[in-house]
Design an enzyme around this catalytic site. Structure first.
Site, short mmCIF file in Angstrom:
data_model
loop_
_atom_site.label_atom_id
_atom_site.label_comp_id
_atom_site.label_asym_id
_atom_site.label_seq_id
_atom_site.Cartn_x
_atom_site.Cartn_y
_atom_site.Cartn_z
N ARG A 46 0.79 -0.96 0.02
CA ARG A 46 0.00 -0.14 0.08
C ARG A 46 0.73 1.20 -0.05
O ARG A 46 1.98 1.08 -0.13
CB ARG A 46 -1.00 0.04 1.09
CG ARG A 46 -0.72 -0.71 2.34
CD ARG A 46 0.17 -0.16 3.28
NE ARG A 46 0.03 1.31 3.28
CZ ARG A 46 0.94 2.24 3.87
NH1 ARG A 46 2.33 1.71 3.63
NH2 ARG A 46 0.72 3.52 4.18
N GLY A 47 0.42 2.56 0.03
CA GLY A 47 1.02 3.63 -0.34
C GLY A 47 1.09 3.89 -1.59
O GLY A 47 1.47 2.93 -2.58
N ALA A 48 0.89 5.05 -2.05
CA ALA A 48 0.60 5.55 -3.18
C ALA A 48 1.83 5.28 -4.31
O ALA A 48 1.93 4.44 -5.43
CB ALA A 48 0.30 7.11 -3.54
N ARG A 83 -7.23 -0.16 -6.73
CA ARG A 83 -7.38 0.76 -5.74
C ARG A 83 -7.97 2.14 -6.53
O ARG A 83 -7.18 2.49 -7.61
CB ARG A 83 -6.37 1.32 -4.92
CG ARG A 83 -6.32 -0.27 -3.65
CD ARG A 83 -5.50 0.03 -2.94
NE ARG A 83 -6.00 1.01 -1.70
CZ ARG A 83 -5.51 1.49 -0.54
NH1 ARG A 83 -3.97 1.41 -0.35
NH2 ARG A 83 -5.97 2.34 0.18
N ASP A 236 -2.05 11.11 -1.86
CA ASP A 236 -2.40 10.06 -2.93
C ASP A 236 -2.91 10.68 -4.29
O ASP A 236 -2.57 9.93 -5.31
CB ASP A 236 -3.48 9.18 -2.25
CG ASP A 236 -3.28 8.61 -1.13
OD1 ASP A 236 -3.00 8.83 -0.11
OD2 ASP A 236 -2.58 7.27 -1.46
N ASN A 246 -5.55 12.61 0.85
CA ASN A 246 -4.64 11.85 1.65
C ASN A 246 -5.39 10.97 2.40
O ASN A 246 -6.95 11.06 2.53
CB ASN A 246 -3.71 12.48 2.33
CG ASN A 246 -2.47 11.71 2.96
OD1 ASN A 246 -2.07 10.77 2.35
ND2 ASN A 246 -2.12 11.90 4.20
N LYS A 247 -4.96 10.09 3.26
CA LYS A 247 -5.78 9.21 4.10
C LYS A 247 -6.58 10.04 5.06
O LYS A 247 -6.59 11.06 5.59
CB LYS A 247 -4.49 8.50 5.12
CG LYS A 247 -5.19 7.52 6.22
CD LYS A 247 -6.05 6.40 5.43
CE LYS A 247 -5.30 5.67 4.48
NZ LYS A 247 -6.40 4.84 3.59
O1 MRU Z 1 -4.48 3.08 2.39
P1 MRU Z 1 -3.02 3.48 2.24
O2 MRU Z 1 -2.33 2.90 3.46
O3 MRU Z 1 -2.43 3.00 0.89
O4 MRU Z 1 -2.88 5.20 2.38
C1 MRU Z 1 -1.74 5.64 2.37
C2 MRU Z 1 -1.38 7.00 2.50
O5 MRU Z 1 -2.63 7.70 2.55
C3 MRU Z 1 -0.37 7.67 2.23
O6 MRU Z 1 -0.18 9.04 3.02
C4 MRU Z 1 0.16 8.16 0.64
O7 MRU Z 1 -0.08 7.12 -0.10
C5 MRU Z 1 1.25 8.52 0.53
S1 MRU Z 1 2.72 7.27 0.55
C6 MRU Z 1 4.06 8.25 0.36
#
Ligand code: MRU
Length: 354
Positions: A46-48, A83, A236, A246-247
């Site tokens: 996970r993570g963009a 996603r 994201d 973002n999250k």
């Molecule tokens: O749902 P996730 O864990 O993929 O969400 C991740 C985030 O919101 C991060 O802040 C974002 O992807 C940036 S990662 C460098």
């Protein structure tokens, strides 16, 4: 180590299974585009930035199996739909697909692997540069404070686990810590999946960076009492006018930061900018995840076993929007690989193309 790497000789990649952290460190091998898409959807990775790079490797595995136009386009569609919110996913897949479609099918498999490996290397270089630019901000903030610990608050996980290496929001922290700055991180637990409590804490602990996990609701209180010098989060998707997706929960932190004159920075690789969108609140597609992530919690019991427990009465409805949008007016600046950029349409346009 990196979060995704080719397994030479088997035309597969290995990834860290992030669902198991911080309790178990396990790696998984992915050997097809379908497995890569599943790993993205189920949040093994996970993570963009990381889901974008993993998807590019997925397309390479598809090219090994069948590099025809139709097969590649179908796999690309499957990977992109794993996603919806982080634009890096579609950005990486579309770039890889465009690159492959322009060359003969017989040469596509090797080209796809080279492309994905280069994308992974670029991500590392990008995040290292974000770290360098952001480190300057941390030193400046510490200088202004003249002594004591610099307290940074972060939300979710935008460290190396969310990228191929370094991370975005945490890269400046790692650099400043290595340079000897006394930096402490407030880690939002980040309900419902707890990426802060489980992943950011794990990363910071491994790196020896002092940190304290807090309930998501504690940040505003800490800001009111001068306990937060600045906020840095990842993103994201950022729109042409600088709105930041973002999250879930990021927006509330930005509001509290604004009310307390706490600088609110967003670490943004250029690949996360989506110039096709303008008004983030209206236009960014927000992922809805399973209600079970809200109604249940997973953790380690006293015997070391991973267990899931229920939090709510039987039959309780739950809603689970996974991201929110912070309007540009609440963002102090974007920390990018090209430097510190104001979150405004003019500044983003002036930075030129991707
Ligand atoms: O749902 P996730 O864990 O993929 O969400 C991740 C985030 O919101 C991060 O802040 C974002 O992807 C940036 S990662 C460098």
């Amino acid at each position: 180590m990196r979060t995704v790497w080719p397994v030479y000789g088997r035309r597969a990649v290995a990834v860290i299974d992030q669902r198991m952290l911080p309790h178990r460190f396990e790696t998984i091998e992915l050997a097809s585009a379908g497995r890569a898409a599943d790993a993205i959807a189920s949040m093994v990775v996970r993570g963009a930035p990381l889901i974008g790079v993993t998807a590019a490797f997925g397309l390479a595995m598809q090219a090994d199996a069948d590099a025809g136009d139709q097969a590649l386009a179908t796999a690309a569609g499957q990977l992109k739909s794993a996603r919806p919110t982080a634009v890096n996913l579609a950005w990486a897949v579309d770039r890889a697909l465009d690159h492959l479609m322009a060359i003969p099918a017989a040469r596509r498999a090797d080209a796809a692997w080279s492309f994905a490996i280069a994308l992974a290397d670029d991500d590392v270089a990008t995040n290292e540069a974000i770290g360098r630019h952001g480190e300057g901000l941390l030193h400046a903030a510490a200088h202004q404070k003249s002594g004591g610990w610099l307290n940074v608050l972060t939300h979710c996980n935008a460290g190396w686990l969310a990228t191929v290496d370094w991370g975005t929001a945490l890269a400046p922290v790692y650099k400043a810590h290595a340079a000897g700055l006394k930096v402490h991180v407030w880690v939002d637990e980040t309900r419902p999946r707890n990426q802060g409590a489980g992943l950011t804490t794990w990363e910071l602990r491994e790196a020896g960076v002092p940190h304290t996990v807090i309930a998501d609701n504690a940040g505003g209180h800490l800001m009111q009492h001068g306990e937060v010098d600045l906020v840095i989060v990842g993103c994201d998707r950022v729109t042409a006018q600088g709105d930041v997706c973002n999250k879930i929960g990021t927006y509330l932190k930005a509001l509290a930061a604004n009310d307390n004159d706490v600088p609110f920075y967003v670490a943004m690789p250029w690949s996360t900018l989506d110039r096709r969108l303008v008004d983030g609140v209206r236009e960014v597609p927000i992922e809805t995840r399973s209600a079970r992530e809200v109604t249940h919690l997973t953790g380690r019991d006293s015997n070391g076993k991973m267990v899931e427990v229920q939090l709510v009465p039987d039959g309780t409805q739950a809603a689970n929007p996974a991201f929110d949008v912070t309007p540009a007016r609440l963002v102090t600046a974007l920390i990018t690989e090209r430097g510190i950029v104001p979150a405004t349409a003019d500044a983003l346009a002036a930075m030129g193309p991707h």
